[in-house]
Design a protein around this motif. Structure first.
Motif, PDB file in Angstrom:
ATOM      1  N   SER A   1      -2.094  47.530 -41.434  1.00  0.00           N
ATOM      2  CA  SER A   1      -1.306  47.903 -42.466  1.00  0.00           C
ATOM      3  C   SER A   1      -0.915  48.942 -43.419  1.00  0.00           C
ATOM      4  O   SER A   1      -2.503  49.404 -43.154  1.00  0.00           O
ATOM      5  CB  SER A   1      -0.984  46.180 -43.265  1.00  0.00           C
ATOM      6  OG  SER A   1      -2.748  46.211 -43.532  1.00  0.00           O
ATOM      7  N   SER A   2      -0.980  48.895 -44.003  1.00  0.00           N
ATOM      8  CA  SER A   2      -0.456  50.156 -44.593  1.00  0.00           C
ATOM      9  C   SER A   2      -1.784  50.542 -45.537  1.00  0.00           C
ATOM     10  O   SER A   2      -2.422  50.832 -46.442  1.00  0.00           O
ATOM     11  CB  SER A   2       1.152  50.903 -45.656  1.00  0.00           C
ATOM     12  OG  SER A   2       1.030  49.228 -46.502  1.00  0.00           O
TER      13      SER A   2
ATOM     14  N   PHE B   1      -5.243  44.636 -42.523  1.00  0.00           N
ATOM     15  CA  PHE B   1      -4.781  43.518 -41.101  1.00  0.00           C
ATOM     16  C   PHE B   1      -5.269  45.016 -39.791  1.00  0.00           C
ATOM     17  O   PHE B   1      -4.098  45.926 -40.257  1.00  0.00           O
ATOM     18  CB  PHE B   1      -3.430  42.638 -41.355  1.00  0.00           C
ATOM     19  CG  PHE B   1      -3.428  42.022 -41.914  1.00  0.00           C
ATOM     20  CD1 PHE B   1      -4.550  40.451 -42.101  1.00  0.00           C
ATOM     21  CD2 PHE B   1      -3.672  41.723 -43.517  1.00  0.00           C
ATOM     22  CE1 PHE B   1      -4.138  39.595 -42.106  1.00  0.00           C
ATOM     23  CE2 PHE B   1      -3.215  40.793 -44.285  1.00  0.00           C
ATOM     24  CZ  PHE B   1      -3.990  39.223 -43.891  1.00  0.00           C
ATOM     25  N   LYS B   2      -5.290  44.685 -38.699  1.00  0.00           N
ATOM     26  CA  LYS B   2      -5.173  45.094 -37.866  1.00  0.00           C
ATOM     27  C   LYS B   2      -4.203  44.242 -36.439  1.00  0.00           C
ATOM     28  O   LYS B   2      -4.280  43.146 -36.577  1.00  0.00           O
ATOM     29  CB  LYS B   2      -6.301  45.735 -37.452  1.00  0.00           C
ATOM     30  CG  LYS B   2      -6.593  46.557 -36.069  1.00  0.00           C
ATOM     31  CD  LYS B   2      -7.766  47.101 -35.116  1.00  0.00           C
ATOM     32  CE  LYS B   2      -7.848  48.182 -34.181  1.00  0.00           C
ATOM     33  NZ  LYS B   2      -8.680  48.830 -34.316  1.00  0.00           N
TER      34      LYS B   2
ATOM     35  N   LEU C   1       3.684  46.568 -39.013  1.00  0.00           N
ATOM     36  CA  LEU C   1       2.393  45.485 -39.158  1.00  0.00           C
ATOM     37  C   LEU C   1       2.580  45.236 -41.245  1.00  0.00           C
ATOM     38  O   LEU C   1       1.748  46.065 -41.306  1.00  0.00           O
ATOM     39  CB  LEU C   1       1.300  45.731 -38.915  1.00  0.00           C
ATOM     40  CG  LEU C   1       0.072  44.617 -38.769  1.00  0.00           C
ATOM     41  CD1 LEU C   1       0.453  43.637 -38.674  1.00  0.00           C
ATOM     42  CD2 LEU C   1      -1.502  45.108 -38.643  1.00  0.00           C
ATOM     43  N   LEU C   2       3.076  44.253 -41.267  1.00  0.00           N
ATOM     44  CA  LEU C   2       3.019  44.500 -43.254  1.00  0.00           C
ATOM     45  C   LEU C   2       1.565  44.267 -43.429  1.00  0.00           C
ATOM     46  O   LEU C   2       1.008  43.450 -42.587  1.00  0.00           O
ATOM     47  CB  LEU C   2       3.534  43.377 -43.515  1.00  0.00           C
ATOM     48  CG  LEU C   2       5.556  43.463 -43.211  1.00  0.00           C
ATOM     49  CD1 LEU C   2       6.389  42.642 -43.090  1.00  0.00           C
ATOM     50  CD2 LEU C   2       5.635  45.383 -43.565  1.00  0.00           C
ATOM     51  N   ASP C   3       1.647  44.788 -44.971  1.00  0.00           N
ATOM     52  CA  ASP C   3      -0.161  44.446 -45.454  1.00  0.00           C
ATOM     53  C   ASP C   3      -0.330  42.577 -45.887  1.00  0.00           C
ATOM     54  O   ASP C   3      -0.801  42.707 -46.315  1.00  0.00           O
ATOM     55  CB  ASP C   3      -0.019  45.042 -46.836  1.00  0.00           C
ATOM     56  CG  ASP C   3      -1.719  45.322 -47.344  1.00  0.00           C
ATOM     57  OD1 ASP C   3      -2.686  46.271 -45.798  1.00  0.00           O
ATOM     58  OD2 ASP C   3      -1.765  45.587 -47.919  1.00  0.00           O
TER      59      ASP C   3
ATOM     60  N   TRP D   1      12.820  39.427 -36.129  1.00  0.00           N
ATOM     61  CA  TRP D   1      11.342  38.445 -35.711  1.00  0.00           C
ATOM     62  C   TRP D   1      10.508  38.703 -36.471  1.00  0.00           C
ATOM     63  O   TRP D   1       9.973  39.637 -36.914  1.00  0.00           O
ATOM     64  CB  TRP D   1      11.754  38.112 -34.059  1.00  0.00           C
ATOM     65  CG  TRP D   1      10.006  37.660 -33.308  1.00  0.00           C
ATOM     66  CD1 TRP D   1      10.240  36.835 -32.349  1.00  0.00           C
ATOM     67  CD2 TRP D   1       8.647  38.406 -33.118  1.00  0.00           C
ATOM     68  NE1 TRP D   1       8.889  35.839 -32.295  1.00  0.00           N
ATOM     69  CE2 TRP D   1       8.329  37.180 -33.052  1.00  0.00           C
ATOM     70  CE3 TRP D   1       8.204  39.015 -33.968  1.00  0.00           C
ATOM     71  CZ2 TRP D   1       7.444  37.151 -32.834  1.00  0.00           C
ATOM     72  CZ3 TRP D   1       6.899  39.531 -33.610  1.00  0.00           C
ATOM     73  CH2 TRP D   1       5.769  38.005 -33.187  1.00  0.00           C
ATOM     74  N   GLU D   2       9.369  37.627 -36.664  1.00  0.00           N
ATOM     75  CA  GLU D   2       8.067  38.149 -37.109  1.00  0.00           C
ATOM     76  C   GLU D   2       7.321  37.062 -37.140  1.00  0.00           C
ATOM     77  O   GLU D   2       7.973  35.861 -36.386  1.00  0.00           O
ATOM     78  CB  GLU D   2       8.633  38.098 -38.903  1.00  0.00           C
ATOM     79  CG  GLU D   2       9.404  36.472 -39.392  1.00  0.00           C
ATOM     80  CD  GLU D   2       9.787  36.670 -41.041  1.00  0.00           C
ATOM     81  OE1 GLU D   2       8.497  36.926 -41.656  1.00  0.00           O
ATOM     82  OE2 GLU D   2      10.771  37.220 -41.093  1.00  0.00           O
ATOM     83  N   SER D   3       5.945  37.540 -37.185  1.00  0.00           N
ATOM     84  CA  SER D   3       5.226  36.434 -36.270  1.00  0.00           C
ATOM     85  C   SER D   3       5.158  35.479 -37.517  1.00  0.00           C
ATOM     86  O   SER D   3       4.304  34.476 -37.012  1.00  0.00           O
ATOM     87  CB  SER D   3       3.430  37.186 -36.451  1.00  0.00           C
ATOM     88  OG  SER D   3       3.183  38.115 -37.648  1.00  0.00           O
TER      89      SER D   3
END
Length: 235
Positions: A45-46, A50-51, A127-129, A146-148
């Motif tokens: 993530s920026s 997160f990875k 992948l957002l922060d 879609w989003e986790s």
């Protein structure tokens, strides 16, 4: 002094610094339709919070794609293929031709998919922060398709909504791992069903991250899942 004249320990330090710089420079939070992740490749993530990558757990040869909180500690907070692990590290994570995020095994068989009903070719995943992995429609103002966060595993993150609305046919709940080294969810009478009020209280107290639940409702350890050791995250 020429590069070749550097003492060995200085040369080693220079090469280490260069490799770290290249790793940071190569890090990305986005995967597009013509790209795939495998082996040591991952998304970061920026803000480097997160990875997403392939990982395995201690003393197990099975592999998963998951999101990890705190890149140094690698605390797993979401697992895509928690019920369908790969038998080895030869899998790939990519956007398929119909626009779905998929995990393929070494024989290119689909073991996990976002299962979107509408086929769209202009998708990318970011992948957002916040720890949310989103699949977006690039041709429609990057609208999330879609989003986790709407498919929770066993951990609750800030801005994630826990929902059980039978009237609207909506359900997004946390389900515990079968054991500390097995993210599979199998319903047992003592497995954890989330107390949303408790989560909100912990959210207010701790700030943002509620660690993973234990393997029993009677032991819903908000201090975190009992660890057996660090996960083996490639990359």
């Amino acid at each position: 002094m020429a590069f070749r004249d550097l003492p060995y320990h200085d040369l080693h330090l220079v090469l280490l610094m260069v490799s770290c710089f290249l790793a940071i420079a190569a890090a990305t939070d986005t995967i597009r339709a013509n790209e795939s992740l495998s082996g040591s490749k991952g998304l970061i993530s920026s803000g480097n919070r997160f990875k997403l990558s392939f990982f395995s757990l201690p003393n197990r040869s099975l592999w998963y794609v998951g999101i990890m909180f705190d890149i140094r500690e690698m605390t797993v907070v979401w697992v895509a293929n928690r019920n369908k692990p790969l038998n080895d590290s030869s899998g790939t994570f990519q956007i398929s031709s119909d626009g779905n995020l998929v995990i393929l095994d070494g024989q290119k068989e689909i073991v996990w998919s976002t299962n979107l009903s509408t086929s769209v070719s202009n998708h990318s995943a970011v992948l957002l922060d916040t720890g949310n992995l989103v699949l977006q429609d690039d041709s429609n103002n990057n609208m999330y398709v879609w989003e986790s966060f709407q498919h929770a595993s066993d951990s609750w993150l800030e801005k994630m909504k826990i929902v059980t609305d039978l009237g609207m046919n909506e359900k997004n709940i946390l389900t515990s791992w079968t054991s500390p080294d097995d993210p599979t969810w199998k319903f047992h009478h003592d497995q954890c069903m989330v107390n949303v009020d408790l989560l909100e209280a912990v959210m207010l107290k701790t700030g943002q991250y509620v660690p993973a639940f234990g393997d029993s409702c009677q032991e819903a350890r908000l201090s975190g899942r009992q660890e057996t050791g660090p996960v083996d995250a490639q990359g």
